[in-house]
Design a protein around this motif. Structure first.
Motif, PDB file in Angstrom:
ATOM      1  N   LYS A  17      16.416   1.095 -26.976  1.00 59.60           N
ATOM      2  CA  LYS A  17      16.932   1.740 -28.183  1.00 59.60           C
ATOM      3  C   LYS A  17      17.707   0.738 -29.045  1.00 59.60           C
ATOM      4  O   LYS A  17      17.538   0.688 -30.270  1.00 59.60           O
ATOM      5  CB  LYS A  17      17.824   2.916 -27.795  1.00 59.60           C
ATOM      6  N   LEU A  20      15.194  -1.889 -30.599  1.00 62.64           N
ATOM      7  CA  LEU A  20      14.396  -1.294 -31.667  1.00 62.64           C
ATOM      8  C   LEU A  20      15.247  -1.012 -32.901  1.00 62.64           C
ATOM      9  O   LEU A  20      14.769  -1.124 -34.035  1.00 62.64           O
ATOM     10  CB  LEU A  20      13.721  -0.018 -31.172  1.00 62.64           C
ATOM     11  N   ALA A  21      16.534  -0.666 -32.689  1.00 61.10           N
ATOM     12  CA  ALA A  21      17.444  -0.439 -33.818  1.00 61.10           C
ATOM     13  C   ALA A  21      17.674  -1.729 -34.588  1.00 61.10           C
ATOM     14  O   ALA A  21      17.753  -1.729 -35.825  1.00 61.10           O
ATOM     15  CB  ALA A  21      18.766   0.126 -33.317  1.00 61.10           C
ATOM     16  N   ALA A  24      14.550  -2.414 -36.651  1.00 60.66           N
ATOM     17  CA  ALA A  24      14.520  -1.483 -37.787  1.00 60.66           C
ATOM     18  C   ALA A  24      15.516  -1.907 -38.859  1.00 60.66           C
ATOM     19  O   ALA A  24      15.221  -1.832 -40.070  1.00 60.66           O
ATOM     20  CB  ALA A  24      14.817  -0.061 -37.314  1.00 60.66           C
ATOM     21  N   HIS A  25      16.687  -2.382 -38.443  1.00 61.98           N
ATOM     22  CA  HIS A  25      17.711  -2.816 -39.409  1.00 61.98           C
ATOM     23  C   HIS A  25      17.216  -4.011 -40.216  1.00 61.98           C
ATOM     24  O   HIS A  25      17.385  -4.051 -41.443  1.00 61.98           O
ATOM     25  CB  HIS A  25      18.998  -3.170 -38.664  1.00 61.98           C
ATOM     26  N   PHE A  27      14.113  -4.876 -40.712  1.00 59.58           N
ATOM     27  CA  PHE A  27      12.985  -4.433 -41.532  1.00 59.58           C
ATOM     28  C   PHE A  27      13.474  -3.738 -42.800  1.00 59.58           C
ATOM     29  O   PHE A  27      12.969  -3.984 -43.901  1.00 59.58           O
ATOM     30  CB  PHE A  27      12.098  -3.490 -40.711  1.00 59.58           C
ATOM     31  N   ASP A  28      14.469  -2.882 -42.652  1.00 66.99           N
ATOM     32  CA  ASP A  28      14.985  -2.132 -43.801  1.00 66.99           C
ATOM     33  C   ASP A  28      15.686  -3.034 -44.815  1.00 66.99           C
ATOM     34  O   ASP A  28      15.829  -2.660 -45.978  1.00 66.99           O
ATOM     35  CB  ASP A  28      15.944  -1.039 -43.330  1.00 66.99           C
ATOM     36  N   GLU A  35       8.267   3.699 -43.804  1.00 66.50           N
ATOM     37  CA  GLU A  35       8.608   3.974 -42.406  1.00 66.50           C
ATOM     38  C   GLU A  35       7.360   4.009 -41.518  1.00 66.50           C
ATOM     39  O   GLU A  35       7.388   3.547 -40.380  1.00 66.50           O
ATOM     40  CB  GLU A  35       9.363   5.310 -42.280  1.00 66.50           C
ATOM     41  N   ARG A  38       6.392   0.479 -40.689  1.00 63.58           N
ATOM     42  CA  ARG A  38       7.289  -0.108 -39.683  1.00 63.58           C
ATOM     43  C   ARG A  38       6.930   0.405 -38.289  1.00 63.58           C
ATOM     44  O   ARG A  38       6.831  -0.371 -37.337  1.00 63.58           O
ATOM     45  CB  ARG A  38       8.741   0.224 -40.004  1.00 63.58           C
ATOM     46  N   THR A  39       6.719   1.716 -38.178  1.00 66.77           N
ATOM     47  CA  THR A  39       6.360   2.293 -36.881  1.00 66.77           C
ATOM     48  C   THR A  39       5.051   1.714 -36.372  1.00 66.77           C
ATOM     49  O   THR A  39       4.915   1.394 -35.184  1.00 66.77           O
ATOM     50  CB  THR A  39       6.244   3.826 -36.990  1.00 66.77           C
ATOM     51  N   VAL A  42       5.634  -2.058 -35.256  1.00 62.93           N
ATOM     52  CA  VAL A  42       6.388  -2.155 -34.000  1.00 62.93           C
ATOM     53  C   VAL A  42       5.546  -1.630 -32.836  1.00 62.93           C
ATOM     54  O   VAL A  42       5.522  -2.232 -31.754  1.00 62.93           O
ATOM     55  CB  VAL A  42       7.722  -1.383 -34.113  1.00 62.93           C
ATOM     56  N   GLN A 282       9.687   4.327 -28.387  1.00 63.97           N
ATOM     57  CA  GLN A 282      10.475   4.379 -29.619  1.00 63.97           C
ATOM     58  C   GLN A 282      11.219   5.705 -29.760  1.00 63.97           C
ATOM     59  O   GLN A 282      12.241   5.778 -30.452  1.00 63.97           O
ATOM     60  CB  GLN A 282       9.564   4.151 -30.825  1.00 63.97           C
TER      61      GLN A 282
END
Length: 332
Positions: A17, A20-21, A24-25, A27-28, A35, A38-39, A42, A282
């Motif tokens: 977790k 992956l966070a 995501a950070h 990527f954003d 989204e 991104r999914t 990953v 995820q």
């Protein structure tokens, strides 16, 4: 851990977790919205596969690939495909040294953790085959010597659905080697305003403010995906879906053969299970549920179902056929 037998601990899921966070950070920070992209990226990375991205120009395909590489701390190479691109330009070649009278090997750009193959349909069939061979075998052969590709290794190939003149369309058998095919759409007005805001304020090019995850972390996530439990009923469900695309299954669809020429191969079954396992990780789960399989149905199957001429002429979309197939198969 015992692969596929549910040996995942709560501590493993908690570590996943956090990793992956972080991805995501990062990527954003570079990509606004997207989204689903991104999914897909990953999921493909931690499932150990490759992805084909399709969209009109300017929808951040290259930016997304560069950002993913930055998020995982891996090496990244971009290959711009053109009709005159040769296989040696990708895999590498031997160079003769006149001073020593010997050959030295120069590895090609495919030797990177993440490789962006931009506009793959603009390269010749011979060059496409060389790249797909590297994807499948995870190695290249130069001068009779085999050179393993880095681990992890992922290819992000892009293709443009417009300007078909001068392109070499990927054959269905080669498309099948991509774990997923994601189609990007235009951003909404709110996201497009955010893009302009970021560019005008300089935030878009500002340094990334968190440390990337390591390649060892990615290998840990890939091992976690291997260990996600898939119940026999879920495997049966996946096989029933794939068999339905081949005009059999528990409830064959009348008239499907009018729209589908060739259904998905066993590689489609494997891809559905692998991406569903990646989605479960995820979601913080150590097991796959039917909704995981349904969530990835378009990205996994849209390039594996070959439509008939009538379906193409009547503009029957692959997603319509996939929905019909899933509607016909009872959910466990």
């Amino acid at each position: 851990m015992s692969a596929g037998q549910g040996g995942i601990t709560p501590a493993d899921l908690e570590r996943a977790k956090g990793l992956l966070a972080t991805v995501a950070h990062v990527f954003d920070q570079r990509v606004v919205g997207q989204e689903a992209l991104r999914t897909a990226l990953v999921s493909t990375l931690i499932a150990g596969g490759h992805i084909l991205l399709e969209s009109v120009p300017g929808l951040a395909k290259t930016t997304a690939a560069e950002t993913l590489a930055a998020a995982v701390g891996g090496s990244f190479h971009r290959i711009q495909c053109t009709p005159d691109l040769m296989p040696n330009d990708i895999v590498g070649t031997q160079i003769y040294n006149y001073g020593t009278g010997s050959f030295t090997t120069q590895l090609g750009p495919v030797h990177a953790n993440l490789v962006l193959l931009d506009e793959i349909n603009r390269s010749s069939a011979k060059t496409q085959s060389a790249m797909l061979e590297a994807m499948q075998e995870r190695q290249t052969s130069i001068g009779g010597v085999e050179y393993p590709l880095p681990d992890p290794f992922m290819v992000l190939a892009t293709q443009n659905p417009i300007e078909e003149e001068g392109t070499y369309v990927l054959p269905e058998a080669q498309m099948d080697r991509f774990l997923m095919k994601e189609i990007l759409t235009y951003p909404g007005a709110v996201h497009e305003v955010e893009i302009l805001e970021r560019i005008s304020s300089g935030r878009q090019s500002a340094p990334i403010d968190v440390a990337p995850v390591s390649l060892d972390d990615i290998r840990f996530l890939q091992g976690l995906v291997d260990d996600v439990y898939v119940d026999t009923s879920i495997k049966r469900y996946i096989v029933d879906v794939i068999n339905t695309s081949r005009f059999s299954g528990p409830r064959p669809i009348q008239g499907l053969s009018n729209h589908v020429r060739v259904g998905a191969s066993p590689r489609g079954s494997i891809a559905l299970m692998r991406v569903a396992q990646a989605l479960a990780v995820q979601a913080g789960r150590g097991f796959v549920i039917p909704d995981d399989v349904k969530a990835v149905r378009y990205a996994v199957l849209r390039h594996r179902i070959v439509r008939t001429f009538d379906a193409l002429a009547n503009n029957v979309q692959p997603e319509q056929l996939i929905d019909a197939i899933f509607d016909a198969v009872p959910t466990p």
